[in-house]
Write an enzyme that holds these catalytic residues in place. Structure first.
Site, mmCIF file in Angstrom:
data_model
loop_
_atom_site.group_PDB
_atom_site.id
_atom_site.type_symbol
_atom_site.label_atom_id
_atom_site.label_comp_id
_atom_site.label_asym_id
_atom_site.label_seq_id
_atom_site.Cartn_x
_atom_site.Cartn_y
_atom_site.Cartn_z
ATOM 1 N N HIS A 27 0.817 -1.213 0.000
ATOM 2 C CA HIS A 27 0.000 0.000 0.000
ATOM 3 C C HIS A 27 0.852 1.265 0.000
ATOM 4 O O HIS A 27 0.340 2.350 -0.267
ATOM 5 C CB HIS A 27 -0.959 -0.004 1.199
ATOM 6 C CG HIS A 27 -0.300 0.191 2.527
ATOM 7 N ND1 HIS A 27 0.024 -0.862 3.367
ATOM 8 C CD2 HIS A 27 0.093 1.303 3.180
ATOM 9 C CE1 HIS A 27 0.573 -0.395 4.470
ATOM 10 N NE2 HIS A 27 0.627 0.917 4.382
ATOM 11 N N ASP A 45 0.462 -7.630 1.219
ATOM 12 C CA ASP A 45 0.870 -6.252 1.480
ATOM 13 C C ASP A 45 2.387 -6.107 1.510
ATOM 14 O O ASP A 45 2.950 -5.443 2.385
ATOM 15 C CB ASP A 45 0.270 -5.758 2.798
ATOM 16 C CG ASP A 45 0.152 -4.237 2.836
ATOM 17 O OD1 ASP A 45 -0.215 -3.692 3.887
ATOM 18 O OD2 ASP A 45 0.478 -3.590 1.828
ATOM 19 N N SER A 70 4.851 2.142 8.139
ATOM 20 C CA SER A 70 4.501 1.044 7.239
ATOM 21 C C SER A 70 5.679 0.692 6.343
ATOM 22 O O SER A 70 6.291 1.567 5.723
ATOM 23 C CB SER A 70 3.304 1.432 6.377
ATOM 24 O OG SER A 70 2.167 1.632 7.165
#
Length: 868
Positions: A410, A441, A519
């Site tokens: 993402h 992911d 992230s």
């Protein structure tokens, strides 16, 4: 008047009133009027009695409706009586079951809640059914008289008689639910309350109308009461509560599905209990399961059947049955609804590697700058305004000396440009995306500039951590530009929902903070070895510092897939739906001996390699020699990795005979894709009608974050439960209708599925485009949901299409992936996809250089911005 003019009274008076009237002036005047009126006018037409009734059906309905409303208002005994009974029953049930609604920790508590929902609703419904019969019986005589006189028809009278009940039933439902729901102490949730009110209102409605029907079909009220009582017994017995659906004999199952009380019980129970997926109870056999699993196992009551609001709250139901990762790391396979979930561990007893230097570890962590340009799914020929984001990543090395960067998928989704910056370096280097694993992911990048790799060592991976192991999250979160380190411990290792990938894979929960910007950053153990990638956190008022990490087994599978195929494909699947076999009766009925274990195959996906080789009703007993338990779990195994194209030996029991079937695993292929994997959405424009393919991002674009509650239930059903019947199948929908002369009457249509074109079923958008372009018929007919049709004149539609392209700046009637369907003279050669051509990154970077100067200036504080 009749008392005065009767013969006896005339004898007392000595008069003949008829003779008196005949000699009066009034009689002579009336005879003159009759003589005058008896002669028709010169232009008069003969009377016509061809119509059965004196008024039209709508007029009859309105007159009857007004009449019934006045009757109900002027004779309140009936409604006051049932309102009084409703109040009394509400307080009685509320006091009897005081605060039992929040006792969900035991099986007895769950049964008590179900009993309250069932008995309280059924009691008031039966009362309504019996009380309305006397009112209908009185009106039946009026109906016979008025019908014979030609005043009213049967249908207008019946519709008005039932419609007048609705407002009174609604008030009755609100009064009852407001008392019972809060006294019993059901969940303090507005959605659950309105679902309770909704199902209770429907129940009272069909019970009331059932009483109306019985009265109309029987000669007397007494007969109607007897007939109703007979059906009440069947409603009660076959509702699924006294005798659950799995135990109803096959020759009576039709009555179960036709029973309206069953649907009331179904909706009531799953609306109140069907979404407690985090609450566990222990059944009578000592098995621990969630409340929704208990409802499915005991009653076959599935939360996904609630409706459009409740359907989105459930997770994927009946999805791929056997998902496998790195099987040499598998420790247990467990069941989540109808899914096979693998828990993974490690039995590697090798000596741990020595701890790495802190500076070496930190230098391998980079900051990632990405400019995203997402598609506009509602206007698929356009893209949204670009935006910038920052995240973290780290350097790894391949087996053959490859130099890569790992981050989250993402973080680089729909990228236009990706740059990376090392620690303590003011330079940003252009990065090239090699592979994106949407499901897990994870994304893989590289940098072509050799200066970037100088003086840095790659991160080394460690084993899967255990509970209470200390971990450190390293990255570049919001709040500063330098590297950040937060520490915590491993608090849980289990299958976790991956928000971006819309799937469930192994995850590690930690109590270290993972904020925006973290992230893609690595998570290290005390030895300086990477044990995972930070990727998401839990945001809620009832919890703090809950972060989630992608563990090394998932990362290993991603890297192995890339090495084997040059890109990331997906995680493999067997392609079945299955059911636990913890019931001894179920195992015996399927011919299993006491020493046999396995799960029941409910269905096989038509597009899987198992289709035709595994059959519904087979018992899956082993997978590659590993025994499958009756609850779907397997013991730890060691062995080779399983990837696409690999063959697995599946042990099954068919008709009591054990056998082994060799199967090739499949690539999951959903009917409604959860992601487009960097591609632009497909579209087709016909006149003003915009057709596109149904995807989860499209629903998100149309209905927002809460699209599960807002989207049409038919489209949600395709998303959650749809299966492909053939590999190229896709759901085509009408996205919107742009106003033009050719589409008058269809302007408000949107988000309905297209089933066929001119009688031919639509397989996918390409198939629809081919049929539209080749259409030689005078009309174009599109059959859509709800048995509705869109019909356009072919010539007018073609002319309007060109006007719409110019008016809305649409480059062509089809998207780039469908341009090959058009003649070569009608379209230019489409440019290559940027996301699928990494070698053209340099040219792309030059095109966006000016935009990046603006983006970088916007990211700097105002005090640091310098005008040129």
């Amino acid at each position: 008047m009749l008392e005065i003019s009767n013969p006896g009274h005339e004898a007392e008076l000595g008069l003949d009133l008829s003779e008196v009237y005949g000699k009066s002036d009034l009689a002579r005047e009336m005879l003159g009027v009759m003589e005058e009126r008896h002669k028709p006018a010169a232009d008069a037409k003969p009377l016509d009695y061809s119509e059965l009734h004196v008024a039209s059906a709508p007029t009859q309905f309105l007159v009857n409706l007004q009449r019934f409303f006045r009757m109900y208002w002027r004779s309140p005994e009936y409604n006051l009586t049932r309102y009084g009974i409703t109040l009394l029953v509400g307080f009685v049930f509320g006091s009897l079951f005081w605060r039992l609604g929040d006792n969900r920790t035991t099986v007895a508590g769950v049964f008590n809640i179900m009993g309250v929902l069932y008995s309280s609703t059924l009691f008031v419904g039966i009362s309504n059914c019996l009380s309305v019969q006397h009112v209908v019986a009185v009106q039946r005589a009026v109906m016979y008289r008025e019908r014979a006189a030609g005043t009213y028809g049967v249908l207008p009278f019946s519709l008005a008689q039932q419609l007048v009940e609705i407002p009174y039933i609604l008030v009755q439902s609100i009064v009852y639910c407001a008392i019972v729901y809060w006294m019993i102490w059901f969940a303090r949730d507005a959605a659950k309350f309105f679902w309770f009110l909704f199902y209770f209102f429907l129940t009272l409605s069909y019970f009331t109308f059932f009483g109306v029907m019985n009265t109309c079909l029987t000669p007397t009220v007494a007969f109607a009461n007897v007939l109703s009582s007979f059906f009440f017994g069947f409603f009660n017995l076959l509702s699924g509560f006294i005798i659950p659906q799995p135990f109803i004999p096959g020759w009576w199952i039709w009555a179960f599905w036709a029973n309206p009380v069953m649907w009331t019980l179904y909706g009531m129970i799953v609306s109140q209990l069907g979404d407690y997926t985090n609450e566990y109870i222990t059944d009578l056999n000592g098995n621990t399961m969630t409340i929704p699993d208990f409802l499915v196992e005991r009653f076959f009551f599935k939360h996904s059947m609630l409706g459009p609001i409740v359907a989105i709250l459930c997770t994927r139901a009946g999805t791929t049955g056997m998902q496998t990762l790195d099987l040499d790391q598998v420790t247990k396979v467990e069941a989540r609804g109808n899914q096979v979930i693998l828990t993974m561990g490690s039995q590697d007893d090798s000596e741990p590697e020595p701890a790495l230097d802190e500076a070496t570890v930190m230098d391998a962590v980079v900051k990632i700058f990405c400019v995203h340009t997402e598609p506009n799914y509602s206007l698929p020929w356009q893209r949204k305004r670009q935006y910038a984001s920052t995240s973290s990543g780290f350097i790894i090395a391949g087996e053959n000396g490859e130099r890569w960067l790992l981050t989250n998928a993402h973080s680089v989704e729909y990228y236009s440009q990706v740059k990376v910056k090392r620690r303590a370096d003011d330079r940003k280097f252009l990065a090239r995306v090699l592979a994106i694993g949407t499901e897990c992911d994870v994304a893989l990048l590289t940098v072509d500039d050799e200066e970037f790799w100088q003086g840095v060592e790659a991160v080394r991976f460690g084993q899967l951590p255990t509970l209470q192991d200390s971990v450190f999250v390293v990255g570049y979160p919001i709040g500063g530009d330098t590297i950040s380190v937060t520490s915590g411990v491993v608090s849980r290792i289990e299958v976790t929902a991956y928000a971006h990938g819309a799937t469930e894979l192994l995850g590690v929960q930690i109590d270290a903070a993972i904020n925006s910007g973290n992230s893609g950053g690595p998570v290290f153990n005390e030895m300086g070895l990477c044990v995972g990638i930070a990727f998401q956190s839990y945001a809620g008022s009832d919890a703090e510092n809950i972060g989630y990490v992608i563990p090394t087994p998932v990362i290993d599978h991603f890297l192995d897939d890339f090495k084997r195929n040059g890109t990331f494909t997906a995680f493999p699947a067997l392609g079945i739906q299955w059911q636990r076999m913890e019931s001894a009766a179920l195992r015996a009925a399927c011919g299993m001996r006491e020493d046999m274990k396995g799960v029941l195959i409910r269905s096989v996906y038509p597009c899987s390699h198992a289709y035709g080789r595994l059959l519904p009703g087979d018992i899956l007993m082993s997978f590659d020699g590993v025994q499958v338990a009756c609850d779907g779990t397997v013991p730890f195994r060691t062995g080779e990795r399983i990837a696409f194209g690999d063959v697995a030996n599946v042990g099954i029991l068919r008709n009591g005979q054990p056998m082994t079937v060799q199967l090739e695993l499949m690539r999951p292929n959903s009917l409604v894709p959860h992601h487009l994997h960097g591609r632009d959405p497909s579209f087709l424009v016909v006149a003003g009608i915009v057709f596109t393919v149904l995807t989860a991002p499209y629903l998100h674009s149309e209905y927002g974050e809460d699209f599960g509650r807002e989207a049409p239930v038919r489209l949600l059903e395709k998303l959650l439960l749809g299966k492909k019947r053939f590999p190229e199948e896709a759901v085509v929908v009408v996205s919107q209708v742009l106003a033009c002369d050719a589409t008058i009457g269809y302007e408000d249509w949107s988000n309905v599925q297209v089933h066929s074109f001119n009688g031919t079923p639509v397989r996918n958008l390409r198939h629809l485009a081919e049929m539209v372009l080749a259409c030689k018929e005078p009309y174009m007919r599109f059959d859509v949901d709800y048995d509705e049709v869109i019909i356009l004149e072919s010539a007018a539609a073609r002319a309007a299409t060109e006007e719409m392209l110019q008016l809305h700046s649409i480059p062509n009637i089809v998207s780039k992936d469908l341009l090959d369907l058009l003649p070569s003279t009608q379209h230019p050669q489409p440019p290559p996809q940027q996301h699928q051509q990494p070698e053209q990154q340099q040219e792309q970077d030059q095109l966006h250089a000016a935009d990046q100067l603006l983006v970088q200036a916007q990211q700097q504080p105002a005090s640091q911005q310098v005008l040129p």
